[in-house]
Motif scaffolding. Structure first.
Motif, short mmCIF file in Angstrom:
data_model
loop_
_atom_site.label_atom_id
_atom_site.label_comp_id
_atom_site.label_asym_id
_atom_site.label_seq_id
_atom_site.Cartn_x
_atom_site.Cartn_y
_atom_site.Cartn_z
N THR A 290 -39.01 6.61 -32.83
CA THR A 290 -38.11 6.12 -31.77
C THR A 290 -36.85 6.94 -31.69
O THR A 290 -36.25 7.10 -30.61
N LEU B 113 -45.61 1.25 -25.89
CA LEU B 113 -44.17 1.18 -25.62
C LEU B 113 -43.97 0.00 -24.67
O LEU B 113 -44.60 -0.08 -23.62
N LEU C 8 -41.17 0.02 -29.67
CA LEU C 8 -42.35 0.79 -30.04
C LEU C 8 -43.19 -0.08 -30.99
O LEU C 8 -42.73 -0.50 -32.05
#
Length: 583
Positions: free
Chosen positions: A99, A133, A199
Motif C-alpha cells: 500500500t 482493492l 487492500l
C-alpha cells in the motif's frame, strides 16, 4: 488344602499356657502371643518402609512424567504459536508495504495487481489466494484471483467494519462470497483527499492445516485453532470440522502459554495446551489424552506393583518361617522341660508308691503270719479235743480264716512284686503273667462295672522275653486304664498275645469304647495332647507310655474308629537291645 495347612500350623499354636494336672507347672511364655507379635513387629519394620518408599517413588515418578508431558505440550504450543503468528505478521507486513509502495491508480490496475499477487506467491509460497482493492464505500474496485468478485460490496462485512476502526485487521475464518473457508488480511490506506481504500488479501486455511497436521504430539493428540466464540478455524481429529462449534470450553485469556487438565463429556482426563495469538481472533489449542500419555507409565507401574507384592510376599514368608522356627524351638525346649519335670514327678510318685506298697505289705504280713500261726494252733488243739473236732461250725470258721489269710498274703505278695519291679532290671518275663498281674489290680473295678476281660494267647506257646518288667507293667497299666476310661459299663476288653515266629511278641489291647477321632490319631502320643482335658487328662499318659516302650526297644501302633473302640498294638523284641539297657 486343610491337611496341608494343619501340617504347616506351628506345633505350639493350639497349646494352652497352663497344663491341667501339673499343679503350678506352666509354659514359660505365651507362644501364640510371641509368635503373632514377632510377625507383626518384624513385618511392620520390614514392610512399612518398603511400601512407603514405593508409594513415594510411584507418586513422584508419576508426577514427574506428567509434568514432562505438560512441559512438552507447552513447548509445542509456544513453537506452533510463533510459527502461525509469524506467518500472519509476514503477510500483513507485505500488504502494508504494497500500500505504501504503490499508488491508488497502480493498485486499481488489474495487470499491476496481478503482478503483485504473483510476486507474493513466489516470495511467500502458499497462502495468498487473491487480492482486491476496496474503496471507502466498501465496493471492490479492482480484483485479481480465481473468483469473479469484481464490484462486490463489502460494506456490510464484519471484517470491513473492523478494518475501518483498527486500520489493520486479520479476520477469523468464514465462507463469504466464495463459500470456501478462508480468512482475510486487510490493510487500510488513508488518501490525501480525505478518503481511503483497503487492500485486502484472502488467505487459505490449508497452510495452517498442514502445519498442525505435521506436529508430533503423541497421546492421541489433536491440534486445531478456534476463535473467541469456540468455532473451529481448522479441522480437528476428534472435535469436528471447520466452522463447527467445539465441545470444549473456550479457555480464559492468558498472555502466555497455558496447559490445563480437564474432563471430557465421557469423564476422560485430557491435557489442553493453548495460546492466544496476539492481534488475531485465534486461539491455538493442542489436546492430548492423559490416559494415552500415561499408558506406558501405567504399564510399568503395574509391573512395579506386582514386583512389590511378590517382594512383600517373599519377605512375609521369610519372616513367618523364621519366627515360626525360632518360637517353635523355644517351645520345644520348654515342652521338654515340662516333660522332664513331669517324668521326674511321675517317677518319684511311682517310687513313693513302691515304698508305700512294700511298707504296707510288710506291716500286713506280720499280723497275717501271727493270725495264720494262731489259727493253725487252734486247729491242732481242736483236733486233739473230740468236742471241738466234731463242731462243724467252728471248723468252718477256722477254714474261712485260713483262706482269708492266704488271700491277704497273695495280695501283699503282689504289692511286694510291684514295688520290686519298679526298680529297672532286665529279667525273663512271661507276657501273659504280666498281663494277668496288672489286671489283678483292676479286677474289682472290672467286676463293679461289669467289664468283660478276655485274654487270648497264641498256641502252642509264646516265648519268654528278656525286658524291664517294671516298665512293661507301667505300659500295660496305662493302656488298660485308658481302655477302662474309654468304655462304658458292660464294656469288653480283649487282650491278644501272639508270636511272629521270629523275633517279636505282639500284644493287642482291643476295647469297644468311644474310640479316637481319625484327625487325632497322629497326635495322641504327643506330650500334653489329650481328648480328656475337661475330665482331668494331662495328655502325658500315652506320651510316657510311648517313651517307656521305646526304652525297652519296642514300638506301639494304634487303630481306632469313633464309637467302635480302639486297638493298641505293642510289639516287643525277644531280647531288649543293649543300647536300650544303657538308658
Amino acid at each position: 488344602m486343610i491337611k496341608l495347612l494343619n501340617k504347616l500350623r506351628p506345633a505350639f499354636f493350639d497349646k494352652r499356657a497352663h497344663v491341667p494336672g501339673l499343679g503350678e507347672s506352666k509354659y514359660l511364655f505365651n507362644y501364640q502371643k510371641i509368635w503373632k507379635l514377632s510377625i507383626l513387629l518384624t513385618g511392620v519394620v520390614a514392610l512399612v518402609p518398603l511400601i512407603f518408599i514405593t508409594v513415594l517413588n510411584y507418586s513422584f515418578t508419576g508426577h514427574a512424567i506428567e509434568s514432562e508431558w505438560v512441559l512438552r505440550t507447552a513447548r509445542t504450543v509456544s513453537n506452533t504459536q510463533r510459527a502461525i503468528s509469524f506467518f500472519l505478521q509476514e503477510r500483513k507486513s507485505a500488504l502494508d508495504f504494497i500500500t505504501h509502495d504503490n499508488s491508488v491508480s497502480e493498485l486499481n490496475n488489474p495487470s499491476r495487481l496481478s503482478d503483485i499477487l504473483e510476486t507474493l506467491k513466489q516470495s511467500f509460497g502458499e497462502g495468498f489466494v487473491d487480492l482486491g482493492l476496496i474503496d471507502s464505500n466498501g465496493r471492490q474496485t479492482c480484483y485479481v484471483g480465481p473468483y469473479g468478485l469484481s464490484e462486490k460490496d463489502y460494506s456490510g462485512q464484519p471484517w470491513f467494519k473492523q478494518v475501518l476502526k483498527t486500520g489493520v485487521h486479520i479476520s477469523d475464518v468464514f465462507l463469504g462470497y466464495r463459500n470456501v473457508p478462508h480468512l482475510v488480511v486487510a490493510v487500510k490506506k488513508n488518501l490525501p483527499e480525505g478518503t481511503f481504500n483497503v487492500l485486502r488479501a484472502s488467505i487459505a486455511i490449508e497452510p495452517f492445516e498442514h502445519l498442525l497436521s505435521n506436529l508430533e504430539l503423541g497421546g492421541m493428540g489433536d491440534a486445531f485453532i478456534i476463535n473467541l466464540e469456540g468455532i473451529l478455524q481448522t479441522s480437528s481429529h476428534y472435535f469436528g470440522g471447520v466452522l463447527q462449534k467445539v465441545s470444549l470450553s473456550v479457555p480464559h485469556y492468558s498472555p502466555t502459554t497455558q496447559v490445563i487438565e480437564v474432563k471430557t463429556e465421557s469423564n476422560d482426563p485430557i491435557f489442553i495446551g493453548y495460546r492466544f495469538i496476539e492481534e488475531t481472533p485465534f486461539i491455538l489449542m493442542i489436546v492430548k489424552q492423559k490416559n494415552e500419555l500415561m499408558k506406558q507409565w501405567n504399564r510399568t507401574s503395574l509391573k512395579l506393583i506386582l514386583f512389590l507384592l511378590i517382594s512383600m510376599s517373599f519377605i512375609l514368608a521369610v519372616i513367618v518361617g523364621t519366627v515360626t522356627y525360632m518360637v517353635n524351638r523355644i517351645y520345644i525346649a520348654d515342652e521338654r522341660r515340662l516333660i522332664t519335670l513331669h517324668k521326674v514327678e511321675y517317677e518319684n510318685k511311682m517310687a513313693s508308691i513302691g515304698r508305700l506298697a512294700a511298707s504296707v505289705a510288710h506291716e500286713i504280713n506280720n499280723p497275717l503270719a501271727i493270725i495264720n500261726e494262731n489259727t493253725g494252733l487252734i486247729i491242732d488243739l481242736f483236733a486233739m479235743n473230740k468236742e471241738y473236732s466234731e463242731d462243724a461250725k467252728l471248723n468252718k470258721l477256722l477254714v474261712s480264716i485260713t483262706k482269708s489269710v492266704k488271700r491277704a498274703g497273695s495280695i501283699t505278695k503282689r504289692l511286694l512284686t510291684f514295688a520290686r519291679n519298679l526298680q529297672a532290671e532286665i529279667e525273663p518275663v512271661h507276657i501273659e503273667e504280666v498281663v494277668r498281674e496288672v489286671l489283678s489290680f483292676l479286677q474289682k473295678e472290672a467286676e463293679h462295672r461289669s467289664i468283660d476281660i478276655r485274654i487270648n494267647v497264641q498256641q502252642p506257646y509264646v516265648p519268654i522275653i528278656e525286658t524291664d518288667r517294671g516298665k512293661l507293667e507301667q505300659v500295660f497299666l496305662n493302656i488298660i486304664n485308658n481302655a477302662f476310661a474309654a468304655m462304658s459299663d458292660s464294656g469288653q476288653l480283649i487282650v491278644q498275645i501272639t508270636y511272629d515266629g521270629r523275633d517279636n511278641v505282639e500284644i493287642r489291647f482291643q476295647d469297644n469304647g468311644y474310640g479316637i477321632p481319625k484327625e487325632y490319631l497322629d497326635r495322641i502320643f504327643e506330650p500334653f495332647f489329650s481328648t480328656k482335658t475337661r475330665n482331668g487328662g494331662t495328655g502325658l499318659g500315652l506320651s510316657i507310655t510311648y517313651n517307656l516302650i521305646n526304652e525297652i526297644g519296642g514300638r506301639i501302633q494304634v487303630e481306632s474308629e469313633v464309637n467302635k473302640g480302639a486297638c493298641f498294638t505293642i510289639t516287643l523284641p525277644l531280647k531288649m537291645p543293649r543300647q536300650k539297657e544303657k538308658n
